[in-house]
Design a protein around this motif. Structure first.
Motif, PDB file in Angstrom:
ATOM      1  N   VAL A 217     -19.101  58.789  39.187  1.00 56.13           N
ATOM      2  CA  VAL A 217     -20.640  58.806  38.625  1.00 56.13           C
ATOM      3  C   VAL A 217     -21.137  58.446  37.439  1.00 56.13           C
ATOM      4  CG1 VAL A 217     -22.550  60.716  38.852  1.00 56.13           C
ATOM      5  CG2 VAL A 217     -20.962  60.997  40.452  1.00 56.13           C
ATOM      6  N   VAL A 218     -20.446  58.742  36.493  1.00 53.44           N
ATOM      7  CA  VAL A 218     -20.472  58.391  35.187  1.00 53.44           C
ATOM      8  C   VAL A 218     -20.734  56.700  34.905  1.00 53.44           C
ATOM      9  CG1 VAL A 218     -19.525  58.405  32.728  1.00 53.44           C
ATOM     10  CG2 VAL A 218     -19.695  60.392  34.043  1.00 53.44           C
ATOM     11  N   HIS A 219     -19.856  56.111  35.774  1.00 55.94           N
ATOM     12  CA  HIS A 219     -19.647  54.650  35.827  1.00 55.94           C
ATOM     13  C   HIS A 219     -21.317  54.270  36.315  1.00 55.94           C
ATOM     14  CE1 HIS A 219     -15.884  53.181  34.022  1.00 55.94           C
ATOM     15  NE2 HIS A 219     -15.289  54.168  34.530  1.00 55.94           N
ATOM     16  N   GLU A 220     -21.504  54.899  37.454  1.00 49.63           N
ATOM     17  CA  GLU A 220     -22.853  54.426  38.033  1.00 49.63           C
ATOM     18  C   GLU A 220     -23.880  54.911  37.287  1.00 49.63           C
ATOM     19  OE1 GLU A 220     -23.134  54.976  42.389  1.00 49.63           O
ATOM     20  OE2 GLU A 220     -21.452  55.876  42.343  1.00 49.63           O
ATOM     21  N   ILE A 221     -24.076  55.853  36.567  1.00 48.15           N
ATOM     22  CA  ILE A 221     -24.986  56.273  35.545  1.00 48.15           C
ATOM     23  C   ILE A 221     -25.036  55.037  34.557  1.00 48.15           C
ATOM     24  CG2 ILE A 221     -25.825  58.002  33.938  1.00 48.15           C
ATOM     25  CD1 ILE A 221     -24.730  60.116  35.739  1.00 48.15           C
ATOM     26  N   ARG A 222     -24.042  54.647  34.173  1.00 51.52           N
ATOM     27  CA  ARG A 222     -23.980  53.701  32.877  1.00 51.52           C
ATOM     28  C   ARG A 222     -24.892  52.605  33.459  1.00 51.52           C
ATOM     29  NH1 ARG A 222     -19.129  51.312  29.106  1.00 51.52           N
ATOM     30  NH2 ARG A 222     -20.636  50.268  27.704  1.00 51.52           N
ATOM     31  N   THR A 223     -24.629  52.053  34.793  1.00 49.05           N
ATOM     32  CA  THR A 223     -25.337  50.968  35.201  1.00 49.05           C
ATOM     33  C   THR A 223     -26.934  51.345  35.362  1.00 49.05           C
ATOM     34  OG1 THR A 223     -23.240  50.206  36.571  1.00 49.05           O
ATOM     35  CG2 THR A 223     -25.402  49.289  37.075  1.00 49.05           C
ATOM     36  N   ALA A 224     -27.369  52.475  35.887  1.00 50.04           N
ATOM     37  CA  ALA A 224     -28.523  52.939  36.250  1.00 50.04           C
ATOM     38  C   ALA A 224     -29.444  52.767  34.992  1.00 50.04           C
ATOM     39  CB  ALA A 224     -28.578  54.176  36.905  1.00 50.04           C
ATOM     40  N   LEU A 225     -28.636  53.262  34.020  1.00 50.33           N
ATOM     41  CA  LEU A 225     -29.256  53.396  32.498  1.00 50.33           C
ATOM     42  C   LEU A 225     -29.554  52.051  31.967  1.00 50.33           C
ATOM     43  CD1 LEU A 225     -27.157  56.253  30.631  1.00 50.33           C
ATOM     44  CD2 LEU A 225     -29.576  56.436  31.231  1.00 50.33           C
ATOM     45  N   ALA A 226     -28.602  50.975  32.180  1.00 44.89           N
ATOM     46  CA  ALA A 226     -28.836  49.682  31.615  1.00 44.89           C
ATOM     47  C   ALA A 226     -29.919  49.073  32.504  1.00 44.89           C
ATOM     48  CB  ALA A 226     -27.606  49.034  31.754  1.00 44.89           C
ATOM     49  N   THR A 227     -30.035  49.117  33.356  1.00 45.41           N
ATOM     50  CA  THR A 227     -30.952  48.421  34.445  1.00 45.41           C
ATOM     51  C   THR A 227     -32.477  49.263  34.683  1.00 45.41           C
ATOM     52  OG1 THR A 227     -30.126  49.661  36.558  1.00 45.41           O
ATOM     53  CG2 THR A 227     -29.351  47.544  35.954  1.00 45.41           C
ATOM     54  N   GLY A 228     -32.370  50.449  34.211  1.00 51.43           N
ATOM     55  CA  GLY A 228     -33.651  51.099  34.186  1.00 51.43           C
ATOM     56  C   GLY A 228     -33.968  51.484  35.600  1.00 51.43           C
ATOM     57  N   ASP A 229     -32.949  51.876  36.181  1.00 53.95           N
ATOM     58  CA  ASP A 229     -33.064  52.446  37.828  1.00 53.95           C
ATOM     59  C   ASP A 229     -33.262  53.863  37.756  1.00 53.95           C
ATOM     60  OD1 ASP A 229     -33.200  52.802  40.494  1.00 53.95           O
ATOM     61  OD2 ASP A 229     -31.566  51.624  40.843  1.00 53.95           O
ATOM     62  N   LEU A 230     -34.395  54.215  37.529  1.00 52.36           N
ATOM     63  CA  LEU A 230     -34.890  55.796  37.480  1.00 52.36           C
ATOM     64  C   LEU A 230     -34.446  56.586  38.641  1.00 52.36           C
ATOM     65  CD1 LEU A 230     -37.571  56.100  35.011  1.00 52.36           C
ATOM     66  CD2 LEU A 230     -35.310  55.737  34.310  1.00 52.36           C
ATOM     67  N   PRO A 231     -34.835  55.960  40.040  1.00 59.65           N
ATOM     68  CA  PRO A 231     -34.435  56.803  40.931  1.00 59.65           C
ATOM     69  C   PRO A 231     -32.926  56.882  41.274  1.00 59.65           C
ATOM     70  CG  PRO A 231     -36.130  55.153  41.569  1.00 59.65           C
ATOM     71  CD  PRO A 231     -35.833  54.847  40.194  1.00 59.65           C
ATOM     72  N   ALA A 232     -32.366  55.817  40.986  1.00 61.52           N
ATOM     73  CA  ALA A 232     -30.837  55.880  41.135  1.00 61.52           C
ATOM     74  C   ALA A 232     -30.415  56.930  40.128  1.00 61.52           C
ATOM     75  CB  ALA A 232     -30.061  54.679  40.971  1.00 61.52           C
ATOM     76  N   LEU A 233     -30.746  56.851  38.972  1.00 61.46           N
ATOM     77  CA  LEU A 233     -30.285  57.867  37.991  1.00 61.46           C
ATOM     78  C   LEU A 233     -30.562  59.291  38.177  1.00 61.46           C
ATOM     79  CD1 LEU A 233     -29.144  58.306  34.814  1.00 61.46           C
ATOM     80  CD2 LEU A 233     -31.493  57.877  34.081  1.00 61.46           C
ATOM     81  N   GLY A 234     -31.794  59.539  38.765  1.00 70.20           N
ATOM     82  CA  GLY A 234     -32.023  61.025  39.251  1.00 70.20           C
ATOM     83  C   GLY A 234     -30.926  61.431  40.318  1.00 70.20           C
ATOM     84  N   ARG A 235     -30.573  60.589  41.194  1.00 73.56           N
ATOM     85  CA  ARG A 235     -29.808  60.822  42.261  1.00 73.56           C
ATOM     86  C   ARG A 235     -28.275  61.443  41.743  1.00 73.56           C
ATOM     87  NH1 ARG A 235     -32.320  56.918  45.076  1.00 73.56           N
ATOM     88  NH2 ARG A 235     -30.492  55.328  44.810  1.00 73.56           N
ATOM     89  N   LEU A 236     -28.067  60.280  40.763  1.00 74.83           N
ATOM     90  CA  LEU A 236     -26.712  60.627  40.158  1.00 74.83           C
ATOM     91  C   LEU A 236     -26.340  61.491  39.357  1.00 74.83           C
ATOM     92  CD1 LEU A 236     -26.250  56.675  39.397  1.00 74.83           C
ATOM     93  CD2 LEU A 236     -24.705  57.831  41.074  1.00 74.83           C
ATOM     94  N   LEU A 237     -27.613  62.006  38.645  1.00 68.91           N
ATOM     95  CA  LEU A 237     -27.545  63.389  37.863  1.00 68.91           C
ATOM     96  C   LEU A 237     -27.191  64.712  38.804  1.00 68.91           C
ATOM     97  CD1 LEU A 237     -30.209  62.602  35.245  1.00 68.91           C
ATOM     98  CD2 LEU A 237     -28.156  62.403  34.855  1.00 68.91           C
ATOM     99  N   ASN A 238     -27.951  64.441  39.979  1.00 71.96           N
ATOM    100  CA  ASN A 238     -27.818  65.451  40.834  1.00 71.96           C
ATOM    101  C   ASN A 238     -26.463  65.387  41.336  1.00 71.96           C
ATOM    102  OD1 ASN A 238     -30.472  66.269  40.451  1.00 71.96           O
ATOM    103  ND2 ASN A 238     -31.286  65.047  42.365  1.00 71.96           N
ATOM    104  N   ALA A 239     -25.890  64.332  41.519  1.00 71.44           N
ATOM    105  CA  ALA A 239     -24.468  64.291  42.231  1.00 71.44           C
ATOM    106  C   ALA A 239     -23.340  64.657  41.071  1.00 71.44           C
ATOM    107  CB  ALA A 239     -24.261  62.816  42.491  1.00 71.44           C
ATOM    108  N   ASN A 240     -23.667  64.569  39.919  1.00 72.69           N
ATOM    109  CA  ASN A 240     -22.922  65.119  38.571  1.00 72.69           C
ATOM    110  C   ASN A 240     -23.034  66.604  38.650  1.00 72.69           C
ATOM    111  OD1 ASN A 240     -22.293  64.187  35.511  1.00 72.69           O
ATOM    112  ND2 ASN A 240     -21.327  65.673  36.534  1.00 72.69           N
TER     113      ASN A 240
END
Ligand code: PMV
Length: 316
Positions: A217-240
């Protein structure tokens, strides 16, 4: 008079797994800070520490084992300052024992102030290493993420490694708006960290699986942060957060604040830091911020802080 300060910090993702060598991401909280001021003391007074907020004062001579006295001695030794007569005053707007890095910020501000006094410009790496030694006195086996993000004062990717941790600045592709809700429940980090270690020792296969899932999840969050993909970031925070609950470090108070934040429109929410108390945060935007803040207050948050995380390119 010399004054230096250091920010609080928020672990975005990867806490607990980071203790076992997996990556985590943390950001500085510039709006809450610890400040240290130095003024010359009476001749031969040595170092005198003053915390006006706590109405306490102590001297290095009378309490040589105090972690901040030990830290000051380590800085003096590193910079070969010789004996100093200083009155060292601490103040902080960072809530204590809440997972916002108040201890690391106080220690970092002290190192910076002493270095400035001695005419040295210590690099972040040295400041971080000195503070890490001091954090070990407080916490036993800290991962090192708190002192790192506080000393570097920028979003970091952190992974324990031998002989030195992997520390990388990370890109933030779009501005983030975070609301931090404090449960008001104080919990020393070493308690959940100790419980996780006992559980890991009792059932390593399950806990290694949890930690591996957190790392993915942390690896995917790094990508979501870099690309500014906020919907994905939200889902990943919930997964964490779901994984942290399985690891056993959430609490009814944290779950309540997380649930009301999500119900009020946050894109994602999770606890931050050691857990069992302390803080959670929610990913919001300007539209959802008022409703989420109100929901957190109504659900009993002891305080709600707003923190923007601004876009950052990795240039260094
Ligand atoms: O409670 P805090 O903010 O100091 O964070 C603790 C983070 C842990 O991963 C649980 C422990 C650590 O040393 O990294």
């Amino acid at each position: 008079m010399i004054s230096a300060s250091a920010p609080g910090k928020l672990i975005l993702c990867g806490e607990h797994a980071v203790v076992y060598g997996h990556p985590a991401i943390a950001v500085p909280l510039a709006q809450v800070r610890a400040t240290v001021t130095l003024i010359p003391g009476a001749p031969a007074s040595g170092l005198v520490f003053v915390a006006p907020d706590l109405a306490i004062e102590w001297s290095a001579a009378a309490a040589p084992d105090h972690p901040l006295c030990q830290l000051a001695r380590a800085v003096q030794a590193e910079l070969a300052t010789g004996p100093l007569d200083l009155r060292i005053t601490f103040s902080s707007t960072i809530p204590v024992a809440s997972g916002l890095g108040s201890g690391a910020a106080v220690a970092t501000a002290l190192v910076r102030a002493l270095a400035t006094y001695a005419g040295h410009d210590l690099p972040a790496e040295r400041v971080s290493a000195l503070v890490y030694s001091s954090e070990q006195l407080f916490h036993g086996t800290p991962s090192g993420i708190d002192n790192t993000v506080t000393a570097y004062e920028r979003p970091v990717w952190f992974q324990r490694a031998d002989p030195a941790p992997l520390i990388e600045p990370i890109s933030i592709g779009a501005p983030l708006l975070l609301l931090i809700g404090d449960t008001g429940v104080r919990c020393e980090t070493r308690l959940p960290v100790g419980a996780v270690r006992r559980n890991w020792q009792a059932d390593p296969a399950t806990y290694e699986r949890h930690f591996g899932a957190v790392a993915a999840v942390v690896h995917e969050i790094r990508t979501a942060l870099a690309t500014g993909d906020l919907p994905a970031l939200g889902r990943l925070l919930n997964a964490n957060q779901a994984l942290l609950a399985q690891i056993g470090v959430s609490s009814p108070e944290l779950e309540r604040l997380i649930a009301v934040a999500l119900a009020a429109g946050a894109r994602g929410a999770k606890l931050s830091g050691g857990g069992w108390g302390g803080v959670m945060f929610a990913l919001v935007d300007e539209m959802t911020r008022p409703a989420v803040a109100q929901a957190l207050h109504h659900a009993g948050a002891a305080r709600v802080l707003t923190t923007p995380v601004l876009p950052q390119d990795v240039v260094d």
